[in-house]
Structures are given as structure tokens and as C-alpha cells.
Motif scaffolding. Structure first.
Motif, mmCIF file in Angstrom:
data_model
loop_
_atom_site.group_PDB
_atom_site.id
_atom_site.type_symbol
_atom_site.label_atom_id
_atom_site.label_comp_id
_atom_site.label_asym_id
_atom_site.label_seq_id
_atom_site.Cartn_x
_atom_site.Cartn_y
_atom_site.Cartn_z
ATOM 1 N N GLN A 52 0.846 -1.192 0.000
ATOM 2 C CA GLN A 52 0.000 0.000 0.000
ATOM 3 C C GLN A 52 0.872 1.229 0.000
ATOM 4 O O GLN A 52 1.925 1.265 0.649
ATOM 5 C CB GLN A 52 -0.911 -0.049 1.233
ATOM 6 C CG GLN A 52 -1.743 1.170 1.501
ATOM 7 C CD GLN A 52 -1.024 2.207 2.357
ATOM 8 O OE1 GLN A 52 -0.008 1.903 2.962
ATOM 9 N NE2 GLN A 52 -1.518 3.412 2.356
ATOM 10 N N HIS A 53 0.448 2.247 -0.716
ATOM 11 C CA HIS A 53 1.149 3.536 -0.668
ATOM 12 C C HIS A 53 0.123 4.654 -0.812
ATOM 13 O O HIS A 53 -0.743 4.610 -1.689
ATOM 14 C CB HIS A 53 2.198 3.645 -1.771
ATOM 15 C CG HIS A 53 2.931 4.955 -1.721
ATOM 16 N ND1 HIS A 53 3.917 5.203 -0.786
ATOM 17 C CD2 HIS A 53 2.786 6.083 -2.434
ATOM 18 C CE1 HIS A 53 4.362 6.442 -0.960
ATOM 19 N NE2 HIS A 53 3.695 6.996 -1.956
ATOM 20 N N ALA A 54 0.239 5.637 0.053
ATOM 21 C CA ALA A 54 -0.672 6.787 -0.006
ATOM 22 C C ALA A 54 0.141 8.067 0.061
ATOM 23 O O ALA A 54 1.133 8.157 0.785
ATOM 24 C CB ALA A 54 -1.660 6.735 1.161
ATOM 25 N N ASP A 55 -0.277 9.052 -0.698
ATOM 26 C CA ASP A 55 0.424 10.331 -0.802
ATOM 27 C C ASP A 55 -0.603 11.438 -0.610
ATOM 28 O O ASP A 55 -1.668 11.409 -1.226
ATOM 29 C CB ASP A 55 1.063 10.422 -2.199
ATOM 30 C CG ASP A 55 1.960 11.643 -2.341
ATOM 31 O OD1 ASP A 55 1.664 12.672 -1.707
ATOM 32 O OD2 ASP A 55 2.941 11.554 -3.096
ATOM 33 N N ASP A 56 -0.281 12.366 0.268
ATOM 34 C CA ASP A 56 -1.243 13.421 0.588
ATOM 35 C C ASP A 56 -0.532 14.759 0.637
ATOM 36 O O ASP A 56 0.537 14.878 1.239
ATOM 37 C CB ASP A 56 -1.894 13.099 1.942
ATOM 38 C CG ASP A 56 -2.850 14.193 2.395
ATOM 39 O OD1 ASP A 56 -3.461 14.841 1.534
ATOM 40 O OD2 ASP A 56 -2.986 14.384 3.623
ATOM 41 N N ASP A 57 -1.114 15.750 0.000
ATOM 42 C CA ASP A 57 -0.582 17.112 0.040
ATOM 43 C C ASP A 57 -1.743 18.012 0.454
ATOM 44 O O ASP A 57 -2.745 18.095 -0.252
ATOM 45 C CB ASP A 57 -0.051 17.494 -1.348
ATOM 46 C CG ASP A 57 0.584 18.881 -1.342
ATOM 47 O OD1 ASP A 57 1.681 19.027 -1.878
ATOM 48 O OD2 ASP A 57 -0.033 19.826 -0.813
ATOM 49 N N HIS A 58 -1.621 18.637 1.629
ATOM 50 C CA HIS A 58 -2.757 19.467 2.062
ATOM 51 C C HIS A 58 -2.289 20.735 2.747
ATOM 52 O O HIS A 58 -1.126 20.867 3.164
ATOM 53 C CB HIS A 58 -3.682 18.664 2.989
ATOM 54 C CG HIS A 58 -3.032 18.196 4.248
ATOM 55 N ND1 HIS A 58 -2.937 18.969 5.374
ATOM 56 C CD2 HIS A 58 -2.461 17.024 4.576
ATOM 57 C CE1 HIS A 58 -2.336 18.297 6.327
ATOM 58 N NE2 HIS A 58 -2.022 17.106 5.867
ATOM 59 N N GLY A 59 -3.198 21.668 2.865
ATOM 60 C CA GLY A 59 -2.899 22.937 3.506
ATOM 61 C C GLY A 59 -2.680 22.741 4.998
ATOM 62 O O GLY A 59 -3.121 21.753 5.579
ATOM 63 N N ASN A 60 -2.028 23.717 5.608
ATOM 64 C CA ASN A 60 -1.667 23.575 7.021
ATOM 65 C C ASN A 60 -2.701 24.286 7.900
ATOM 66 O O ASN A 60 -2.374 25.128 8.717
ATOM 67 C CB ASN A 60 -0.265 24.150 7.257
ATOM 68 C CG ASN A 60 0.275 23.793 8.632
ATOM 69 O OD1 ASN A 60 -0.071 22.754 9.179
ATOM 70 N ND2 ASN A 60 1.094 24.657 9.189
ATOM 71 N N TRP A 61 -3.963 23.934 7.707
ATOM 72 C CA TRP A 61 -5.033 24.518 8.515
ATOM 73 C C TRP A 61 -4.986 23.925 9.923
ATOM 74 O O TRP A 61 -4.928 22.708 10.091
ATOM 75 C CB TRP A 61 -6.393 24.214 7.867
ATOM 76 C CG TRP A 61 -7.529 24.596 8.763
ATOM 77 C CD1 TRP A 61 -7.982 23.917 9.853
ATOM 78 C CD2 TRP A 61 -8.331 25.771 8.683
ATOM 79 N NE1 TRP A 61 -9.013 24.593 10.446
ATOM 80 C CE2 TRP A 61 -9.255 25.731 9.754
ATOM 81 C CE3 TRP A 61 -8.375 26.862 7.804
ATOM 82 C CZ2 TRP A 61 -10.206 26.727 9.960
ATOM 83 C CZ3 TRP A 61 -9.324 27.853 8.016
ATOM 84 C CH2 TRP A 61 -10.218 27.783 9.077
ATOM 85 N N LEU A 62 -5.003 24.794 10.940
ATOM 86 C CA LEU A 62 -5.082 24.303 12.321
ATOM 87 C C LEU A 62 -6.347 24.777 13.021
ATOM 88 O O LEU A 62 -7.045 23.993 13.636
ATOM 89 C CB LEU A 62 -3.859 24.749 13.130
ATOM 90 C CG LEU A 62 -2.572 23.956 12.909
ATOM 91 C CD1 LEU A 62 -1.463 24.505 13.801
ATOM 92 C CD2 LEU A 62 -2.774 22.482 13.196
ATOM 93 N N TYR A 63 -6.624 26.110 12.922
ATOM 94 C CA TYR A 63 -7.825 26.623 13.566
ATOM 95 C C TYR A 63 -8.206 27.939 12.909
ATOM 96 O O TYR A 63 -7.425 28.549 12.194
ATOM 97 C CB TYR A 63 -7.628 26.789 15.080
ATOM 98 C CG TYR A 63 -6.366 27.537 15.462
ATOM 99 C CD1 TYR A 63 -6.323 28.929 15.458
ATOM 100 C CD2 TYR A 63 -5.219 26.844 15.833
ATOM 101 C CE1 TYR A 63 -5.171 29.611 15.808
ATOM 102 C CE2 TYR A 63 -4.060 27.526 16.185
ATOM 103 C CZ TYR A 63 -4.044 28.907 16.172
ATOM 104 O OH TYR A 63 -2.901 29.589 16.516
ATOM 105 N N TRP A 64 -9.448 28.369 13.182
ATOM 106 C CA TRP A 64 -9.963 29.567 12.522
ATOM 107 C C TRP A 64 -9.380 30.864 13.089
ATOM 108 O O TRP A 64 -8.770 30.879 14.160
ATOM 109 C CB TRP A 64 -11.480 29.583 12.587
ATOM 110 C CG TRP A 64 -12.101 29.712 13.971
ATOM 111 C CD1 TRP A 64 -11.613 30.349 15.078
ATOM 112 C CD2 TRP A 64 -13.353 29.150 14.391
ATOM 113 N NE1 TRP A 64 -12.460 30.227 16.143
ATOM 114 C CE2 TRP A 64 -13.539 29.526 15.764
ATOM 115 C CE3 TRP A 64 -14.337 28.398 13.772
ATOM 116 C CZ2 TRP A 64 -14.666 29.148 16.502
ATOM 117 C CZ3 TRP A 64 -15.461 28.041 14.508
ATOM 118 C CH2 TRP A 64 -15.615 28.403 15.845
#
Lengths: 158, 737
Positions: free
Chosen positions: B323-335
Motif C-alpha cells: 500500500q502507498h498513499a500520498d497526501d498534500d494538504h494545507g496547514n489549517w489548524l484553527y480559525w
């Protein structure tokens, strides 16, 4: 039918940015030390926040709403207890936040201070109680208080 | 050289298999006893061997090269009673069997594997288990495990934390108190002991089992609140493929302040399976793009999964998972604030977070006789994350961790009604990260469990596991986790169960050694952390009752957990976060589940018009250290679900409720870290879905689904400063060949 009721219950709503909080909270933990007093002297135990130090008119401040106190009494015979006070009129400064014990049957007279915010035990008369400025609505302000039943702080009551 | 030796061993085994006599052939036709229609997807097993298969679209299954002997043939399928017969086969025989499965309209999954590390019926398990079939879940365009878990009774998800019956709070994913498995292989990251929801191949999964309560007696560390086991499909006998395409848009928020323009999401999945002689392959691929309803929160991820099953000989099988998974996401922490709930408040939100999750695992299953078997299960799970800011120096938080697991499990049926399961298990976590340092953590364990059924209708399970943990720079320790389970099938109908067990969770490398400054937070190490421990007990009863002439499966459980030295992130005087053993907790509660039908039957083979599922959990989560309610727990959890079959499709309604969380970390607010951190409400989420069956309408094996998630556009948070997704409209096309 049940589903329909639940769906209706769901309704619209939730968080609303146009209805911002108007109140703030004082929160903290009361930590107890020393031997607890006899159970018959534990009529009540609450956190009370006064705006004046020393309080000019304890009863008057409580009855007029200038002094805030916890809605429920603190638990007895525990090591610590969390509390919170809701502050509706802002901004305000509390200069004397205490844990008060009702030790006798007289609701108006049988009270003593067992812990003061900013004066960890053993506290003497030279200790200046901590002051807490509560200014921003929607925010929580922290005031932890230590109580040592074997080293009670100076009493403001006559 | 070592690889060559392995190839030689495998090659020899393959030659031995090729030289074996042809054996017997078993041809089955599986069909519905009520309608005589063929059933596809039924699981066929020859007990005591690894031989088995899944019925094809015409209901047929063919098993070959079966050695002469006597076998128990077991056929199971969701919604039907388990079918079992004893067969005596001679070499050269070709035996044809017609299997007629009796419908079991309550829809319980009959076979589970998580409670005892072996296949058993749900009724045999002395603990509460929720088993969720993935096929209906995939119709809902879910692509991550957490989306599925939210629909399971008694389970809540606080961003990266899964809480089973109030076992966990919120610590940004660090230190999961629920063990996650993929086909029995541990899948928690080696550094922070975190579940990576996007690493699970949902498209290739058959079902998810959630074991509720302490389970360290079999599984060791992290099984404090329970175990989640994702079971992948068995490759089919014939080439089969499936696809899923979906896309959707987020609704425009009612409040002008929250609008950031039209945003959407889409995803695509593909699954293919084929058998070539003794080797069978199952592969899946997933790609998901989510623009998010919040700024700096978008993501793009993809995943590949393969499962290779090689029947070396009738009693021997090798399974390999890749299995291999790749994720690129924004660095959202809180509003930023409640008024700006769709804009980030953390100053490092322009950063991107890239993460990779890879698993290589193998399972060697050997039936030495019909009474003795062994399973060698081993895997390497690599996780890596890296924060990055274009043009900035490479000094941002990053970590590479390997979690190695090797387990040798034995099953011995020493009497017809007595089974002994034992094993040795080793877990090694190797971490290399500037924020944690170079760390090694080792856990060695041995376990044994006896299942005694000779006192029927009483079934007793008793066992224990001894774990030894050693981490560089920390004190080593031993943990003994005993367990007792009792099942009693009463003469007057209900089945009762009782379980008592101890569990623990060793501190993770991140909890002991994290040292970083990010997003306004300062985290300090605490190598003196001790393991969390706990006892949990459960008393449950299950029965099938009739209401208004319709069958209803009803299950009630009363549970109690006492937890010691819980590790929680706490704020020190200087506002630095440090993980500490601070909390002594007690969680008590009641869980009620009911599944059944209401209304007159409108379609053949369905006992009613509307299929209903109701679940209610009442919790009393107490923090005994602070004499208050535990943080991030709701007292009430509820799910109501209705499915209305229409002949050419189905209408689905689901309502999910969580009462308002009474307590959070006040420091988010008192220290001014998150504005309006205390803004939270009860959770009411309604989902509607309309599914159309292409076979019934146009004669094509496709399915069209139109869904509305959070249909009432209800705004809520699950953790401080994080607005949950508003209303979403989703269109999905899926099918198979």
C-alpha cells in the motif's frame, strides 16, 4: 415517524457569527491541601469573585451582582475541583477571588475564606491578592486557587 | 543472498504444490432460499484449510485440488444465516452442492475476526463489536476512514482522534487509544502513534470491525479504548472490476462572513481482481481532490493498494499486502475567529504539509491439521510528513518513522469445543526526526487465550498477554493484560455476554520526546511519561424481537471503564505544552442498538417497507482528577438511519446527533491562542441520498447516487476553532464488470 421527528429536531442553525458571545468566563482549578474540616462544618463551599479588595460590603456586593459566585458548591473531600464563573458585564476587574466556606447554619454570617487567588498558603496579611482583568467577550480567563485547611489565609470578614 | 534463499524456498513450495495429486473438485451454487435467485458475494470456506472463494454473479463457486478427507463447508453472507455442512471427499471426486441461504433480515454481519483473532460468529464474541459492510458505505462517496467511523454507534471522531465510548479526547492525533489494523497488521505511525485515515484502502475493503472496550489481552499497546480492524476483500475467482466516480460542491454558507467562493471536490476509484491458478490479485487505486470550504485547507491525495494471495498448497497460503498513499494538504489548524471561521488563524497556514504512508506486509497461514494452524504475520509501515514553505529554508517540522511488526500466532483445537490461541508479537518503532530526535522503541509480547465451549450454552474465554516495552532514553516496563469473557445463550431467547479486561498504552515517541515550536505553540519533552492503564467491563444482551410483526435485532450493553495515568497535553506556567500523566478517569455508559423493518412489505424478499437502524449511547465521562467531566466528550450520541427500497433504487436518510461537548482545554482561550475557542454547539447532521440501480432501469451494471450531506446546513465544530463542513451536494456513478 421517529425519523421525521428527528429530522425536524435537526432544523437549521448551529453556530452563528452574527450572534457573538457577550459574556466571558473565569475558570480554574481549586487544589485542596491539609485535613478537611469536620463534615458538620462543611455547609457550603464556593468560589466567589469580588471587584473590591478588601470587600467593602460582602453581602451587598453578592446581592447586587457585583460579586460573582459559582452556581454549584464545590465537592468536599477531594484533591481538586474545577470551577467556572460566567461574567456578563464587561470589562471588569476582579481584585479578590476566593474560595469561601460556610461553616455554620447562618447563611449570612457563618462564612470564612479558605483560599485566595494569588496568595498560595501559607498566606499572611502582607499577601496582595491576585487581580484579574476580564475584558474580552467570548474569552476564558484562568484563576487557579490553592486551599490549605490547616493554614487559612487572613479573613476579610469582621 | 537472503532474497535468493527466500526465492528458493518459495520455488520449492511451488514445485511441491505442482506435484500434488489433483484431489477433489467442489462445485457450489449459492442461492436465496426464499426467491431461488443466485447470490453473488457469498463467502465459501472449507474449515481447516485455506481453500475458499466468493460466489460469482451466477452464484457459482468452484474449489479445486482438495485433498481427500472430511471437511466442514461453511457459507456466509451478509443478511443471511450461516450455512454449514460436513462433506467427505475422495480424490478425483467432483461434488456439486446447492447452497440455499435463509434470509436473516436484521442484517447482522455473521462472521467477525477481531474479537478472538480468528473467524467466529458475532454471537460467539463476548464483547461489543460493530461490523460495517463497506459496499453500502462506498455508495456515500466516502474516501477516508474517519468518514465511515462517524457513522458507527458509540464512535466519535475529534479531528485525528477516534474515541470509542468516550475513551479519547483530542490531542491532534498524537497517542491513539484505539488500535488500527489492516487485515490484522497494526497501522499506527511509529512516531506519534497516530491513525492516518487516508492510508486505508476503502475501495478494496470488505468490512470494518470495531471492537469496543479494552483489548490489550490480545493486541497489546494502544487497544485501551478498542480496536478498529479494516478487512480487505478476498480476490474473486473470476476477473472482476469496479469503479467509482464522484464529484460535489460545498453549499454557499448562509453568512456573508464565511463565503470564500464556490468550492468543490471530486474523486475516482478503481478496483480489479483476478485469479491466475493458485495466485490471486486484488488491486485498487484512489485519487481525491478537495478544494475545501476553508482557505488554506485544500488537499490532493492518491493511493495504491494491492493484495496478492498465493495458495501454495491446500493447507498453505501466503498473502502479501502493498500500500502507498500520498497526501498534500494545507496547514489549517484553527480559525481566525468565529466571524472568520473559514479563514485560518494560525500564522503558518501558508505552509503545505506533504505526507507519505507505505505498507509492506505478509501473512503466511499454515493448517498443520484440521486442529492445528499457525499464522505468521509481519509488516513494515513507513510514515513521513514534511511541512514546507516555497522559498523558505528546510527547517520546518518533519518526521520519518518505521513501525515494524512481526507476530506468530497459533491456533490449537485440542478438543471439539476447546480452542487455544497463542502467539508472540514484536513491534519496533524507528523514528528519525528533528522534532523527536533519533529514537527506537521496542515492544515484545507473548499471549495466550483459551475459548471453552464444553459448558454450552455457556462459552468462556480467558487469556492474558505480557508486554515488555523499552524506549531509548526512558524507563522500561512490563504490562500484564488479562481478560475474561463469558457468553450465555439463554433458553428464553436473549444471548448475554460479559467481558472484563485490562489494557494499556505505552507512551509514543512523540509524547515523550517532542520538542518544537509551531503555530504559536511550544511543545516540551517529558521522557518520564508512564504507560496509560485501564480496566473495562461490559455486560450486554442481544435478541431478535418482533415489533408489529416485524423482526428487530436489539442489543443493549452497559459498560464501565476505569482509566489511570491518562496522558494529556497540558499547558505549563510558561504556556508550553507538555504531555503528562495527569488524568484519572472513569467512563460509564449504556449503548442501545436496534435494527429492523417497519411498514408493509412492498417488494419481494423484504419484510417491510422501511429498514431502520437506531443507536443511542449515553456516557458519563468523569475526570476524577479534576472532579469534572472529561474534556471533548459528549454525553449523548445517537444515530438514526432509514432505508426505503424502491425496486429500482433506494432512498437513504441518516441523522447523527452528539450532545454539546461540556469541556475543552480552557487554555486555548485563557492564553488567547484561539479566538472564540469556546464556541460549540450540539451536533445535528442529516444526510439524504437517492440511489438508482442501472440494472433495473437500463440493464447496465451501474449505480447513480445523488446525495446531500449536512442537508440542513447546520454549523458546528468537533474540536475548538474548526468549523465542520457545511451542506454538500454529491453525485456519484459507480459500477462493475
Amino acid at each position: 415517524m421517529l425519523l421525521l421527528v428527528l429530522l425536524l429536531l435537526a432544523g437549521c442553525g448551529g453556530l452563528d457569527p452574527t450572534v457573538l458571545p457577550t459574556e466571558a468566563y473565569i475558570t480554574g482549578t481549586v487544589r485542596f491541601r491539609g485535613a478537611w474540616p469536620p463534615v458538620d462544618s462543611l455547609q457550603d463551599l464556593r468560589v466567589v469573585a469580588f471587584q473590591n479588595y478588601p470587600p467593602q460590603d460582602v453581602l451587598g456586593e453578592v446581592l447586587s451582582g457585583k460579586a460573582l459566585f459559582t452556581a454549584e458548591q464545590l465537592p468536599f473531600f477531594v484533591d481538586s475541583a474545577a470551577y467556572q464563573l460566567r461574567v456578563e458585564k464587561l470589562p471588569v476587574t476582579f481584585r479578590y477571588i476566593v474560595v469561601a466556606q460556610q461553616y455554620g447554619p447562618d447563611l449570612l454570617r457563618h462564612w470564612r475564606v479558605v483560599g485566595i487567588y494569588g496568595c498560595p498558603p501559607p498566606a499572611d496579611t502582607a499577601c496582595q491578592p491576585g487581580s484579574l482583568q476580564v475584558q474580552e467577550a467570548g474569552r476564558w480567563y484562568r484563576a487557579d486557587i490553592e486551599v490549605d485547611f490547616e493554614h487559612l489565609p487572613p479573613q476579610p470578614f469582621p | 543472498m537472503r532474497q535468493l534463499r527466500w526465492l528458493a524456498v518459495l520455488g520449492t513450495a511451488g514445485m511441491l504444490w505442482a506435484q500434488q495429486p489433483p484431489g477433489a473438485v467442489l462445485q457450489l451454487v449459492v442461492r436465496d432460499a426464499a426467491t431461488a435467485q443466485p447470490l453473488s458475494g457469498a463467502t465459501v470456506r472449507l474449515q481447516g484449510t485455506v481453500l475458499g472463494g466468493i460466489s460469482r454473479r451466477d452464484g457459482t463457486v468452484r474449489l479445486e485440488r482438495i485433498p481427500a478427507g472430511e471437511y466442514a463447508l461453511v457459507v456466509s453472507m451478509v443478511g443471511y444465516r450461516v450455512w454449514q455442512r460436513t462433506l467427505r471427499l475422495q480424490a478425483g471426486d467432483t461434488v456439486r452442492v446447492l447452497v440455499e441461504l435463509e434470509p436473516q433480515p436484521v442484517g447482522l454481519v455473521p462472521i467477525v475476526v477481531t474479537a478472538a483473532k480468528r473467524a467466529q460468529t458475532l454471537q460467539e464474541a463476548p464483547v461489543s463489536i460493530s461490523a460495517v459492510e463497506l459496499a453500502p458505505v462506498l455508495e456515500r462517496s466516502y474516501s477516508k476512514l474517519d468518514e465511515v467511523l462517524r457513522t458507527i454507534p458509540g464512535v466519535t471522531v475529534n479531528r485525528d482522534h477516534v474515541s470509542i465510548r468516550g475513551s479519547s479526547g483530542f490531542a491532534l492525533g498524537v497517542g491513539s487509544r484505539t488500535l488500527l489494523l489492516l487485515d490484522g497488521i497494526p497501522l499506527l505511525s511509529g512516531d506519534s502513534g497516530e491513525m492516518k485515515f487516508d492510508a486505508l484502502p476503502l475501495m478494496a475493503a470488505e468490512r470494518i470491525e470495531v471492537l469496543k472496550g479494552a483489548a490489550s489481552a490480545l493486541y497489546g499497546t494502544a487497544a485501551l479504548g478498542g480496536v478498529i480492524n479494516v478487512i480487505t476483500r478476498e480476490p474473486s475467482e473470476q476477473p472482476q472490476g469496479a469503479f467509482r466516480l464522484y464529484g460535489g460542491v460545498y453549499g454557499t454558507p448562509r453568512f456573508e462572513q464565511w463565503r470564500i467562493g464556490r468550492r468543490g471536490f471530486w474523486g475516482a476509484d478503481l478496483r480489479y481482481t483476478q485469479r491466475l491458478g493458485p495466485v490471486a490479485l486484488l488491486s485498487s487505486a484512489t485519487v481525491v481532490r478537495d478544494e475545501s470550504y476553508r482557505l488554506d485547507d485544500d488537499s490532493f491525495r492518491w493511493q495504491l493498494f494491492s493484495k496478492l494471495t498465493w495458495r501454495v498448497s491446500p493447507p498453505t497460503a501466503l498473502t502479501v499486502l502493498l500500500q502507498h498513499a500520498d497526501d498534500d494538504h494545507g496547514n489549517w489548524l484553527y480559525w481566525r475567529s468565529l466571524q472568520e471561521a473559514t479563514r485560518p488563524g494560525n500564522s503558518d497556514s501558508p505552509q503545505r504539509v506533504r505526507s507519505w504512508k507505505s505498507l509492506l506486509a505478509a501473512e503466511w497461514r499454515q493448517f498443520w491439521s484440521t486442529r492445528l494452524n499457525s499464522t505468521l504475520r509481519t509488516g513494515v509501515y513507513r510514515t513521513e510528513f514534511r511541512n514546507r514553505l516555497p522559498g523558505a529554508p528546510d527547517t520546518l517540522p518533519a518526521s520519518v518513522a518505521y513501525s515494524l511488526s512481526a507476530e506468530w500466532q497459533w491456533g490449537w483445537q485440542w478438543q471439539p469445543n476447546a480452542l487455544l490461541t497463542s502467539g508472540v508479537h514484536s513491534i519496533g518503532n524507528v523514528v528519525e526526526a528533528p522534532i523527536y530526535g533519533e529514537r527506537r522503541q521496542w515492544l515484545l509480547a507473548a499471549y495466550v487465550q483459551a475459548e471453552l465451549g464444553m459448558l454450552r450454552p455457556l462459552g468462556i474465554t480467558a487469556g492474558a498477554r505480557l508486554d515488555w516495552e523499552r524506549t531509548q532514553g526512558a524507563a522500561e516496563h512490563l504490562e500484564l493484560s488479562p481478560r475474561l469473557g463469558i457468553v450465555y445463550a439463554s433458553w428464553f431467547g436473549p444471548q448475554f455476554r460479559f467481558a472484563l479486561g485490562r489494557a494499556f498504552r505505552a507512551p509514543t515517541v512523540a509524547e515523550r520526546f517532542a520538542q518544537l515550536r509551531t503555530a504559536g505553540f511550544v511543545v516540551r519533552p517529558n521522557p518520564q511519561l508512564k504507560a496509560e492503564r485501564g480496566w473495562s467491563a461490559e455486560l450486554g444482551a442481544a435478541d431478535t424481537l418482533r415489533f408489529a410483526g416485524k423482526p428487530w435485532a436489539v442489543d443493549v450493553a452497559v459498560f464501565h471503564s476505569d482509566l489511570f495515568d491518562l496522558i494529556e497535553p497540558g499547558f505549563g506556567q510558561d504556556a508550553a505544552i507538555q504531555f503528562r500523566n495527569v488524568t484519572r478517569a472513569r467512563v460509564q455508559g449504556v449503548e442501545f442498538n436496534a435494527t429492523g423493518w417497519v411498514g408493509p412489505s412492498l417488494w419481494a424478499n423484504q419484510p417491510g417497507a422501511l429498514r431502520c437502524e437506531l443507536a443511542l449511547t449515553l456516557l458519563n465521562p468523569r475526570d476524577l482528577s479534576a472532579n469534572s467531566v472529561l474534556k471533548y466528550r459528549s454525553r449523548w450520541l445517537g444515530i438514526a438511519r432509514g432505508m426505503l427500497p424502491l425496486g429500482f433504487g433506494e432512498l437513504h436518510l441518516e441523522y447523527r446527533y452528539q450532545s454539546r461537548v461540556e469541556r475543552i482545554d480552557e487554555e486555548f482561550s485563557t492564553l488567547g491562542l484561539i479566538r472564540h475557542a469556546d464556541q460549540r454547539v450540539p451536533i445535528h447532521v442529516v444526510e439524504l441520498r437517492w440511489t438508482l440501480e442501472g440494472m433495473a432501469l437500463v440493464g447496465l451494471p451501474v449505480q447513480l447516487s445523488l446525495g446531500v450531506r449536512n442537508a440542513f446546513d447546520y454549523y458546528y465544530t468537533e474540536v475548538p476553532g474548526n468549523l465542520a463542513a457545511p451542506r454538500q451536494f454529491v453525485l456519484q456513478l459507480s459500477g462493475g464488470w
